[in-house]
Design a protein around this motif. Structure first.
Motif, mmCIF file in Angstrom:
data_model
loop_
_atom_site.group_PDB
_atom_site.id
_atom_site.type_symbol
_atom_site.label_atom_id
_atom_site.label_comp_id
_atom_site.label_asym_id
_atom_site.label_seq_id
_atom_site.Cartn_x
_atom_site.Cartn_y
_atom_site.Cartn_z
ATOM 1 N N ARG A 1 0.853 -1.261 -0.140
ATOM 2 C CA ARG A 1 0.210 0.185 0.011
ATOM 3 C C ARG A 1 0.948 1.189 0.026
ATOM 4 O O ARG A 1 2.009 1.407 0.235
ATOM 5 C CB ARG A 1 -0.753 -0.040 1.132
ATOM 6 N N ILE A 2 0.277 2.523 -0.453
ATOM 7 C CA ILE A 2 1.087 3.716 -0.545
ATOM 8 C C ILE A 2 0.189 4.528 0.326
ATOM 9 O O ILE A 2 -1.000 4.788 0.251
ATOM 10 C CB ILE A 2 0.973 4.209 -1.871
ATOM 11 N N LEU A 3 1.127 4.918 1.456
ATOM 12 C CA LEU A 3 0.231 6.035 2.396
ATOM 13 C C LEU A 3 1.172 7.447 2.293
ATOM 14 O O LEU A 3 2.258 7.407 1.936
ATOM 15 C CB LEU A 3 0.555 5.805 3.676
ATOM 16 N N VAL A 4 0.462 8.688 2.332
ATOM 17 C CA VAL A 4 0.989 9.751 2.121
ATOM 18 C C VAL A 4 1.549 10.269 3.680
ATOM 19 O O VAL A 4 1.021 10.164 4.666
ATOM 20 C CB VAL A 4 -0.011 10.867 1.829
ATOM 21 N N ASN A 5 2.942 10.507 3.666
ATOM 22 C CA ASN A 5 3.549 11.081 4.795
ATOM 23 C C ASN A 5 3.570 12.595 5.082
ATOM 24 O O ASN A 5 3.110 12.932 5.787
ATOM 25 C CB ASN A 5 5.038 10.419 4.742
ATOM 26 N N GLU A 6 4.119 13.134 4.183
ATOM 27 C CA GLU A 6 4.268 14.679 4.275
ATOM 28 C C GLU A 6 3.956 15.518 2.769
ATOM 29 O O GLU A 6 4.271 14.618 1.832
ATOM 30 C CB GLU A 6 5.732 15.040 4.539
ATOM 31 N N LEU A 7 3.909 16.578 2.926
ATOM 32 C CA LEU A 7 3.785 17.477 1.729
ATOM 33 C C LEU A 7 4.812 18.728 1.907
ATOM 34 O O LEU A 7 5.164 19.245 2.918
ATOM 35 C CB LEU A 7 2.471 18.178 1.596
ATOM 36 N N ALA A 8 5.530 18.931 0.881
ATOM 37 C CA ALA A 8 6.392 20.045 0.711
ATOM 38 C C ALA A 8 6.056 21.037 -0.627
ATOM 39 O O ALA A 8 6.176 20.290 -1.719
ATOM 40 C CB ALA A 8 7.992 19.652 0.494
ATOM 41 N N MET A 9 5.838 22.107 -0.434
ATOM 42 C CA MET A 9 5.409 22.902 -1.548
ATOM 43 C C MET A 9 6.288 23.885 -1.924
ATOM 44 O O MET A 9 6.211 24.876 -1.926
ATOM 45 C CB MET A 9 4.092 23.589 -1.146
#
Length: 399
Positions: free
Chosen positions: A260-268
């Motif tokens: 499975r693929i889970l989102v950890n962090e976002l960097a904009m």
């Protein structure tokens, strides 16, 4: 030509400046000091701090767009700039989800994106309850700030959690808690998006972390199922559109043991996981960021080789007696194909002072483990030499 103002004078701004020069521009930077990486090379520098609204107004004056090399600018300052007519990209309404981890988690949950289980922490008992429900250890995070392993704690039991959490809360640090995911590896999906709504994705990459800090990036991620990779790219593009992101964005991912693929962090903003694009892609993340915030048509994100590996040059425990320039001479003598990017930063233990990109031969394949391992070893050997002035294979440059 347009003026792009970037808040922050670090290495990301420095490399964005390199892309700006190629586009006929000069990046204006807001830098805390004249010795910061971007301030060393840009002809248009405003000295000031990112949390000073007057400094932000100064750097914005006469610019076509204001953007960032970090997410630490107070949201209320950015909203004030927008109210005054400044073009801020990405807008604060999007950037807040990269600034505030709890708001980001809640928004992703609202959108139905797969994420680790999480909860807000108001007192130590919240973590104890979470650990009892989801198992120990757990991951405690500072909601704002924190990077490269800082602002993250992994208490193994209730007693350790209580001491850690109480100490941080006493310091005024707002916290959240997440389940510790059993990982196969960490991935990153980088995309670019323009105000017009055009989007472009680079191949999903594998990121290798050491002590919470990115050490190596392998592009594309070896042996990643093709459908999974496409789904991750589409998800990242969809998130950028849903949140109203403009510019380059990294979606840091967990690949679990069951695929499975889970989102950890976002960097904009441009991101460490995209440094390989400087030499391994038709359009780098830095050029794409400029194209996006200026609403230019986006560039081609096709890779130039089956595999490119980026290795960070991390400062050694003790600064070598050999100068950086001499190390560079020896590296180029042994590896004329190595692409080295130095940030103009002083050397200290574990500090990111540069990176090396090694582009694999055109006859290789990303699903060939031996080929990937060869390119990776070469990149890590080069980066270690640049930081430690010693070859990991024992090679003697004077023999």
């Amino acid at each position: 030509m347009p003026v792009v103002a970037m808040i922050g004078g670090g290495q990301l701004a420095r490399m964005t400046h390199q892309a700006a020069v190629a586009l006929g521009q000069c990046l204006r930077v807001l830098s805390a000091g004249s010795d910061e990486p971007a301030a060393q090379v840009s002809a248009d520098v405003v000295l000031g701090h990112h949390d000073d609204l007057n400094a932000l107004r100064t750097v914005a004056t006469g610019s076509n767009v204001v953007t960032f090399d970090h997410e630490q600018v107070p949201t209320e300052h950015l909203e004030a700039l927008v109210a005054e007519g400044v073009n801020v990209q990405p807008p604060p309404s999007a950037l807040v989800f990269a600034q505030d981890k709890l708001r980001m988690r809640r928004k992703l949950a609202e959108l139905g994106v797969a994420i680790p289980a999480f909860a807000e922490v108001t007192w130590a008992g919240d973590v104890t309850k979470f650990g009892e429900e989801h198992g120990w250890p757990v991951v405690v995070k500072a909601i704002r700030g924190g990077y490269d392993g800082r602002g993250v704690w992994m208490p193994a039991d209730a007693e350790e959690a209580e001491a850690t959490v109480q100490h941080q809360l006493d310091l005024g640090v707002p916290l959240m808690v997440e389940e510790k995911v059993e990982l196969r590896r960490e991935l990153s999906a980088m995309v670019g998006r323009s105000p017009f709504g055009q989007g472009a994705a680079w191949p999903v990459v594998e990121t290798v972390q050491r002590d919470g800090q990115c050490a190596v990036v392998i592009a594309p991620a070896p042996s990643l199922d093709e459908d999974t990779a496409i789904d991750a790219e589409r998800m990242a593009l969809g998130l950028a559109a849903e949140l109203g992101v403009v510019g380059s964005m990294a979606v840091e991912l967990f690949e679990t043991m069951d695929g499975r693929i889970l989102v950890n962090e976002l960097a904009m903003r441009p991101h460490n996981s995209g440094h390989w694009t400087m030499d391994g892609c038709r359009t780098s993340q830095f050029e794409q960021h400029l194209r996006a915030v200026l609403d230019y048509p986006l560039g081609d994100t096709s890779p130039l080789a089956p595999v490119t590996v980026m290795a960070n040059i991390l400062g050694a425990p003790e600064v070598p007696s050999m100068s950086m320039d001499e190390r560079l001479h020896h590296l180029f003598a042994r590896m004329p194909d190595a692409k080295v990017h130095l940030y103009g930063k002083g050397e200290r233990k574990d500090r990111k002072i540069g990176h090396v990109n090694i582009i694999g031969g055109a006859d290789g394949r990303s699903d060939n483990a031996a080929y990937v391992a060869e390119v990776r070893e070469k990149a890590e050997r080069a980066a270690h030499w640049m930081s430690h002035a010693e070859w990991t294979d024992g090679w003697d440059p004077h023999a």
